[in-house]
Write a protein that holds these residues in place. Structure first.
Motif, PDB file in Angstrom:
ATOM      1  N   ARG A  84      16.677 -58.968  16.352  1.00 47.46           N
ATOM      2  CA  ARG A  84      16.652 -59.233  14.919  1.00 47.46           C
ATOM      3  C   ARG A  84      15.375 -58.650  14.326  1.00 47.46           C
ATOM      4  O   ARG A  84      14.308 -58.746  14.891  1.00 47.46           O
ATOM      5  CB  ARG A  84      16.709 -60.727  14.666  1.00 47.46           C
ATOM      6  N   ARG A  85      15.530 -58.086  13.184  1.00 43.83           N
ATOM      7  CA  ARG A  85      14.373 -57.538  12.486  1.00 43.83           C
ATOM      8  C   ARG A  85      13.751 -58.626  11.616  1.00 43.83           C
ATOM      9  O   ARG A  85      14.411 -59.575  11.215  1.00 43.83           O
ATOM     10  CB  ARG A  85      14.794 -56.373  11.601  1.00 43.83           C
ATOM     11  N   ASP A  86      12.502 -58.419  11.303  1.00 42.11           N
ATOM     12  CA  ASP A  86      11.813 -59.322  10.401  1.00 42.11           C
ATOM     13  C   ASP A  86      12.544 -59.317   9.056  1.00 42.11           C
ATOM     14  O   ASP A  86      12.973 -58.267   8.576  1.00 42.11           O
ATOM     15  CB  ASP A  86      10.364 -58.841  10.228  1.00 42.11           C
ATOM     16  N   LYS A  87      12.670 -60.491   8.430  1.00 39.23           N
ATOM     17  CA  LYS A  87      13.422 -60.576   7.177  1.00 39.23           C
ATOM     18  C   LYS A  87      12.755 -59.774   6.066  1.00 39.23           C
ATOM     19  O   LYS A  87      13.400 -59.420   5.080  1.00 39.23           O
ATOM     20  CB  LYS A  87      13.589 -62.032   6.758  1.00 39.23           C
ATOM     21  N   ASN A  88      11.476 -59.443   6.208  1.00 39.56           N
ATOM     22  CA  ASN A  88      10.761 -58.656   5.202  1.00 39.56           C
ATOM     23  C   ASN A  88      10.799 -57.158   5.493  1.00 39.56           C
ATOM     24  O   ASN A  88      10.246 -56.382   4.729  1.00 39.56           O
ATOM     25  CB  ASN A  88       9.302 -59.115   5.122  1.00 39.56           C
ATOM     26  N   TRP A  89      11.441 -56.765   6.586  1.00 38.24           N
ATOM     27  CA  TRP A  89      11.499 -55.365   6.973  1.00 38.24           C
ATOM     28  C   TRP A  89      12.433 -54.599   6.048  1.00 38.24           C
ATOM     29  O   TRP A  89      13.510 -55.079   5.689  1.00 38.24           O
ATOM     30  CB  TRP A  89      12.012 -55.247   8.407  1.00 38.24           C
ATOM     31  N   ILE A  90      12.020 -53.415   5.623  1.00 34.77           N
ATOM     32  CA  ILE A  90      12.914 -52.540   4.856  1.00 34.77           C
ATOM     33  C   ILE A  90      12.893 -51.161   5.496  1.00 34.77           C
ATOM     34  O   ILE A  90      11.921 -50.767   6.138  1.00 34.77           O
ATOM     35  CB  ILE A  90      12.522 -52.457   3.361  1.00 34.77           C
ATOM     36  N   SER A  91      13.959 -50.431   5.296  1.00 35.74           N
ATOM     37  CA  SER A  91      14.055 -49.102   5.888  1.00 35.74           C
ATOM     38  C   SER A  91      13.157 -48.121   5.138  1.00 35.74           C
ATOM     39  O   SER A  91      12.709 -48.386   4.014  1.00 35.74           O
ATOM     40  CB  SER A  91      15.505 -48.611   5.839  1.00 35.74           C
ATOM     41  N   TRP A  92      12.915 -46.972   5.752  1.00 39.65           N
ATOM     42  CA  TRP A  92      12.109 -45.944   5.103  1.00 39.65           C
ATOM     43  C   TRP A  92      12.786 -45.501   3.808  1.00 39.65           C
ATOM     44  O   TRP A  92      12.120 -45.301   2.784  1.00 39.65           O
ATOM     45  CB  TRP A  92      11.914 -44.765   6.041  1.00 39.65           C
ATOM     46  N   LYS A  93      14.087 -45.376   3.826  1.00 43.50           N
ATOM     47  CA  LYS A  93      14.827 -44.960   2.620  1.00 43.50           C
ATOM     48  C   LYS A  93      14.605 -45.974   1.500  1.00 43.50           C
ATOM     49  O   LYS A  93      14.312 -45.593   0.361  1.00 43.50           O
ATOM     50  CB  LYS A  93      16.320 -44.840   2.946  1.00 43.50           C
ATOM     51  N   ASP A  94      14.737 -47.262   1.804  1.00 40.76           N
ATOM     52  CA  ASP A  94      14.530 -48.292   0.786  1.00 40.76           C
ATOM     53  C   ASP A  94      13.079 -48.307   0.293  1.00 40.76           C
ATOM     54  O   ASP A  94      12.824 -48.508  -0.902  1.00 40.76           O
ATOM     55  CB  ASP A  94      14.896 -49.672   1.333  1.00 40.76           C
ATOM     56  N   ALA A  95      12.137 -48.105   1.196  1.00 43.21           N
ATOM     57  CA  ALA A  95      10.726 -48.068   0.802  1.00 43.21           C
ATOM     58  C   ALA A  95      10.468 -46.902  -0.137  1.00 43.21           C
ATOM     59  O   ALA A  95       9.756 -47.039  -1.140  1.00 43.21           O
ATOM     60  CB  ALA A  95       9.836 -47.965   2.038  1.00 43.21           C
ATOM     61  N   ASN A  96      11.050 -45.764   0.148  1.00 49.23           N
ATOM     62  CA  ASN A  96      10.875 -44.584  -0.697  1.00 49.23           C
ATOM     63  C   ASN A  96      11.517 -44.800  -2.062  1.00 49.23           C
ATOM     64  O   ASN A  96      10.935 -44.442  -3.091  1.00 49.23           O
ATOM     65  CB  ASN A  96      11.439 -43.349   0.003  1.00 49.23           C
ATOM     66  N   LEU A  97      12.716 -45.377  -2.093  1.00 50.57           N
ATOM     67  CA  LEU A  97      13.378 -45.658  -3.376  1.00 50.57           C
ATOM     68  C   LEU A  97      12.552 -46.643  -4.208  1.00 50.57           C
ATOM     69  O   LEU A  97      12.425 -46.489  -5.429  1.00 50.57           O
ATOM     70  CB  LEU A  97      14.786 -46.203  -3.143  1.00 50.57           C
ATOM     71  N   THR A  98      11.976 -47.633  -3.564  1.00 53.66           N
ATOM     72  CA  THR A  98      11.134 -48.607  -4.255  1.00 53.66           C
ATOM     73  C   THR A  98       9.887 -47.924  -4.822  1.00 53.66           C
ATOM     74  O   THR A  98       9.480 -48.186  -5.958  1.00 53.66           O
ATOM     75  CB  THR A  98      10.724 -49.742  -3.296  1.00 53.66           C
ATOM     76  N   ARG A  99       9.303 -47.032  -4.057  1.00 50.45           N
ATOM     77  CA  ARG A  99       8.131 -46.290  -4.506  1.00 50.45           C
ATOM     78  C   ARG A  99       8.467 -45.440  -5.725  1.00 50.45           C
ATOM     79  O   ARG A  99       7.744 -45.438  -6.730  1.00 50.45           O
ATOM     80  CB  ARG A  99       7.602 -45.397  -3.374  1.00 50.45           C
ATOM     81  N   LEU A 100       9.596 -44.735  -5.647  1.00 40.90           N
ATOM     82  CA  LEU A 100       9.999 -43.893  -6.775  1.00 40.90           C
ATOM     83  C   LEU A 100      10.286 -44.733  -8.026  1.00 40.90           C
ATOM     84  O   LEU A 100       9.927 -44.329  -9.134  1.00 40.90           O
ATOM     85  CB  LEU A 100      11.224 -43.055  -6.386  1.00 40.90           C
ATOM     86  N   GLU A 101      10.900 -45.884  -7.853  1.00 39.41           N
ATOM     87  CA  GLU A 101      11.182 -46.774  -8.984  1.00 39.41           C
ATOM     88  C   GLU A 101       9.882 -47.304  -9.595  1.00 39.41           C
ATOM     89  O   GLU A 101       9.741 -47.386 -10.801  1.00 39.41           O
ATOM     90  CB  GLU A 101      12.070 -47.942  -8.545  1.00 39.41           C
ATOM     91  N   ALA A 102       8.916 -47.639  -8.728  1.00 37.85           N
ATOM     92  CA  ALA A 102       7.618 -48.113  -9.224  1.00 37.85           C
ATOM     93  C   ALA A 102       6.911 -47.019 -10.015  1.00 37.85           C
ATOM     94  O   ALA A 102       6.303 -47.277 -11.068  1.00 37.85           O
ATOM     95  CB  ALA A 102       6.753 -48.585  -8.070  1.00 37.85           C
ATOM     96  N   ILE A 103       6.973 -45.764  -9.556  1.00 42.63           N
ATOM     97  CA  ILE A 103       6.374 -44.648 -10.263  1.00 42.63           C
ATOM     98  C   ILE A 103       7.056 -44.446 -11.609  1.00 42.63           C
ATOM     99  O   ILE A 103       6.409 -44.245 -12.638  1.00 42.63           O
ATOM    100  CB  ILE A 103       6.441 -43.358  -9.411  1.00 42.63           C
ATOM    101  N   ARG A 104       8.397 -44.552 -11.626  1.00 43.32           N
ATOM    102  CA  ARG A 104       9.142 -44.363 -12.871  1.00 43.32           C
ATOM    103  C   ARG A 104       8.787 -45.438 -13.896  1.00 43.32           C
ATOM    104  O   ARG A 104       8.540 -45.145 -15.068  1.00 43.32           O
ATOM    105  CB  ARG A 104      10.651 -44.411 -12.595  1.00 43.32           C
ATOM    106  N   VAL A 105       8.696 -46.682 -13.461  1.00 40.72           N
ATOM    107  CA  VAL A 105       8.381 -47.788 -14.366  1.00 40.72           C
ATOM    108  C   VAL A 105       6.929 -47.666 -14.866  1.00 40.72           C
ATOM    109  O   VAL A 105       6.650 -47.971 -16.024  1.00 40.72           O
ATOM    110  CB  VAL A 105       8.607 -49.148 -13.660  1.00 40.72           C
ATOM    111  N   TYR A 106       6.037 -47.225 -14.018  1.00 42.47           N
ATOM    112  CA  TYR A 106       4.629 -47.106 -14.379  1.00 42.47           C
ATOM    113  C   TYR A 106       4.437 -46.086 -15.478  1.00 42.47           C
ATOM    114  O   TYR A 106       3.625 -46.258 -16.361  1.00 42.47           O
ATOM    115  CB  TYR A 106       3.800 -46.772 -13.138  1.00 42.47           C
ATOM    116  N   LYS A 107       5.206 -44.987 -15.426  1.00 45.48           N
ATOM    117  CA  LYS A 107       5.058 -43.901 -16.407  1.00 45.48           C
ATOM    118  C   LYS A 107       5.689 -44.342 -17.658  1.00 45.48           C
ATOM    119  O   LYS A 107       5.700 -44.373 -18.678  1.00 45.48           O
ATOM    120  CB  LYS A 107       5.698 -42.619 -15.906  1.00 45.48           C
TER     121      LYS A 107
END
Length: 107
Positions: A84-107
């Motif tokens: 079992r993975r840690d419940k807070n674990w996210i995939s690299w794809k999800d981490a990248n999408l989250t990063r891109l969304e954070a950049i979009r919201v910041y701008k």
């Protein structure tokens, strides 16, 4: 030392030891580490010119122990696939999408 480590039964004893560890729910990765320690002792004993490796079923005790360690490593890798993975674990794809969304919201 050659009475134990040079015994033709060393491979079977090692297998019995692994069975003992399995009955106590010791993880395969730990079993592999324990066997690696025994293999290192076997290499040390083998360095003595008077030490003779005996064979059982066409394999030396050292070969049998190495095979047992490989089997334990294989089981450990398989266990890692299904643990079992840690419940807070996210995939690299999800981490990248989250990063891109954070950049979009910041701008």
């Amino acid at each position: 030392i050659s009475g134990v480590w040079g015994s033709e039964h060393m491979g079977a004893w090692t297998q019995d030891f692994m069975r003992f560890l399995s009955e106590r729910d010791v993880k395969w990765s730990s079993q592999s580490n324990y066997i690696a320690g025994l293999i290192n002792i076997m290499y040390w004993a083998e360095a003595d010119p008077e030490f003779e490796l005996s064979e059982q079923h066409g394999f030396s005790q050292l070969q049998q122990m190495i095979n047992l360690r490989r089997q334990a490593e294989s089981h450990a890798q398989q266990d890692n696939l299904y643990k079992r993975r840690d419940k807070n674990w996210i995939s690299w794809k999800d981490a990248n999408l989250t990063r891109l969304e954070a950049i979009r919201v910041y701008k």
